[in-house]
Design a protein around this motif. Structure first.
Motif, short mmCIF file in Angstrom:
data_model
loop_
_atom_site.label_atom_id
_atom_site.label_comp_id
_atom_site.label_asym_id
_atom_site.label_seq_id
_atom_site.Cartn_x
_atom_site.Cartn_y
_atom_site.Cartn_z
N PHE A 160 29.35 -27.03 -24.66
CA PHE A 160 29.51 -28.16 -23.73
C PHE A 160 29.71 -27.58 -22.34
CE2 PHE A 160 30.71 -30.19 -27.72
CZ PHE A 160 30.05 -31.41 -27.61
N ASP A 189 30.23 -28.32 -18.19
CA ASP A 189 30.66 -29.35 -17.23
C ASP A 189 30.24 -28.97 -15.82
OD1 ASP A 189 31.93 -31.61 -16.29
OD2 ASP A 189 33.80 -30.57 -15.93
N ALA A 240 27.85 -32.35 -19.74
CA ALA A 240 28.59 -33.60 -19.54
C ALA A 240 28.74 -33.85 -18.04
CB ALA A 240 29.97 -33.50 -20.19
N LYS A 286 30.44 -36.52 -15.11
CA LYS A 286 31.33 -37.65 -14.82
C LYS A 286 31.01 -38.28 -13.47
CE LYS A 286 35.01 -38.86 -16.26
NZ LYS A 286 35.35 -40.14 -16.92
N ASP A 346 19.43 -37.97 -23.83
CA ASP A 346 20.74 -38.17 -23.21
C ASP A 346 21.35 -39.49 -23.67
OD1 ASP A 346 18.93 -39.79 -21.85
OD2 ASP A 346 20.16 -39.81 -20.04
N TYR A 377 25.11 -42.21 -22.81
CA TYR A 377 26.40 -42.45 -22.15
C TYR A 377 27.43 -42.77 -23.22
CZ TYR A 377 23.93 -43.02 -17.69
OH TYR A 377 23.17 -42.83 -16.57
N THR A 395 30.98 -41.19 -19.61
CA THR A 395 30.52 -39.82 -19.43
C THR A 395 29.06 -39.75 -19.86
OG1 THR A 395 32.73 -39.02 -19.91
CG2 THR A 395 30.96 -37.41 -20.00
N HIS A 396 28.25 -39.07 -19.04
CA HIS A 396 26.81 -38.97 -19.30
C HIS A 396 26.54 -37.62 -19.95
CE1 HIS A 396 22.50 -39.66 -17.51
NE2 HIS A 396 22.54 -39.69 -18.83
N TYR A 397 26.12 -37.62 -21.20
CA TYR A 397 25.85 -36.38 -21.93
C TYR A 397 24.34 -36.13 -21.99
CZ TYR A 397 30.71 -36.54 -23.52
OH TYR A 397 32.08 -36.56 -23.57
N VAL A 425 30.65 -35.98 -30.62
CA VAL A 425 31.18 -36.09 -29.26
C VAL A 425 32.37 -37.06 -29.24
CG1 VAL A 425 30.64 -36.95 -26.94
CG2 VAL A 425 29.06 -35.41 -28.10
N SER A 460 36.50 -36.21 -28.47
CA SER A 460 37.26 -36.88 -27.41
C SER A 460 38.68 -37.20 -27.90
CB SER A 460 36.57 -38.17 -26.98
OG SER A 460 35.25 -37.90 -26.58
N VAL A 483 36.23 -37.33 -21.63
CA VAL A 483 35.23 -36.31 -21.96
C VAL A 483 35.69 -35.54 -23.18
CG1 VAL A 483 34.24 -35.89 -19.67
CG2 VAL A 483 36.29 -34.68 -20.36
#
Length: 329
Positions: free
Chosen positions: A145, A147, A185, A187, A219, A221, A235-237, A255, A259, A271
């Motif tokens: 992951f 960021d 990820a 934000k 992708d 959200y 959060t957009h993955y 995911v 969290s 996240v």
């Protein structure tokens, strides 16, 4: 710095404005996690039933880089990578941290071969720890992951960082080829979700993976947390690379589960926990060089140095006793 680097003692700062049950409980959550305890476990960890992760040894990495504030062009950036340990658990982590050139977003210390046998990079340290904490088993799957990278840097993350991680694995053992999945990820975007005809936020666990997502890329959200005030920001993955072959549902389930394993909180966070931990580890270790920097650089440069001119000060290595603890929690 003295405690973590020289003496090997876990520290906990306590500076309450007012002491109540909630404050004391929250401090104890942190202390318990730092000393190696677990505040909570997911049921799917103990029964091991996390899709694809519980079947074969899997290491979960969280990566982040913390930069100085915008005016300070000469304070080194801090790269932190956290990794899960004691598979099949996904609740225990440890961190590795390095300094690098100011404002450099790509982590350059993942793989640093020194001669034919030695590798001083971040990844080797984490892989060796996983091996020893998991009863002499190498991870067959690596889930990363990442960021803090924007869409324009996705190719760099794949070509530079993922490449270094694969190199580090090959360097450790040529005959071992784990499968990789890389997820970014984000934000700081401007997508928000609302419930039609209601003042409330979307319920925690909301996933949106069509209509407003990227037309070609993989992708989704996710809003894992319950928003207390204001509008929750999902959060957009982005799944940039997936050799493990997760189905959409399985990955979203993973995911969502990650969290909930954040040991400082009794609820879900926005996240995945490994990213949060990487953020914390980078922030805590950046305090180590804060005071060196203040005395030396502020007087001589006045804050205007060209990047790459001065050598980056090395961080002191953490003491053996605290190296594999959750000192950052």
């Amino acid at each position: 710095r003295k405690c973590l680097a020289e003496f090997g003692i876990i520290t906990q700062c306590v500076a309450p404005t007012r002491v109540n049950d909630q404050y004391i409980t929250n401090v104890l959550l942190k202390i318990n996690a730092k000393l190696g305890g677990l505040n909570s476990l997911l049921q799917i960890e103990t029964s091991p039933s996390i899709p694809l992760v519980s079947k074969v040894p899997t290491i979960i990495l969280g990566m982040d880089v913390s930069h100085g504030s915008p005016g300070q062009s000469d304070i080194p950036s801090i790269a932190a990578v956290v990794s899960s340990r004691e598979w099949p658990l996904v609740s225990k982590y440890r961190a590795s941290v390095r300094s690098q050139s100011p404002k450099l977003e790509m982590i350059d210390g993942l793989f640093k071969p020194q001669g034919a046998q030695e590798d001083d990079g971040l990844i080797r340290e984490l892989l060796v720890d996983f091996y020893t904490s998991t009863g002499k088993r190498k991870p067959d799957q690596v889930i990363i992951f990442r960021d803090g990278v924007s869409e324009s840097q996705f190719t760099q993350v794949l070509n530079i960082e993922l490449d270094q991680i694969i190199e580090a694995c090959k360097f450790l053992d040529e005959n071992w080829s784990p499968k990789f999945t890389l997820i970014v990820a984000q934000k700081n975007h401007h997508t928000k979700f609302f419930v039609p005809g209601s003042q409330n936020n979307v319920p925690p666990g909301t996933v949106v993976d069509n209509a407003v997502c990227h037309p070609r890329n993989n992708d989704f959200y996710m809003c894992a947390h319950a928003g207390m005030i204001g509008t929750t920001r999902p959060t957009h993955y982005h799944i940039l690379h997936d050799e493990i072959g997760f189905s959409a549902d399985d990955l979203q389930e993973l995911v969502h589960s990650l969290s909930y394993v954040y040991q400082r909180s009794t609820t879900a966070i926005s996240v995945v926990a490994p990213i949060c931990y990487a953020h914390l580890a980078a922030a805590q270790v950046s305090q180590f060089i804060k005071f060196d920097e203040m005395s030396e650089t502020s007087s001589s440069h006045g804050g205007h140095t060209s990047a790459g001119s001065a050598p980056v000060p090395e961080l002191p290595r953490l003491h053996n006793k605290v190296r594999s603890s959750m000192f950052f929690c």
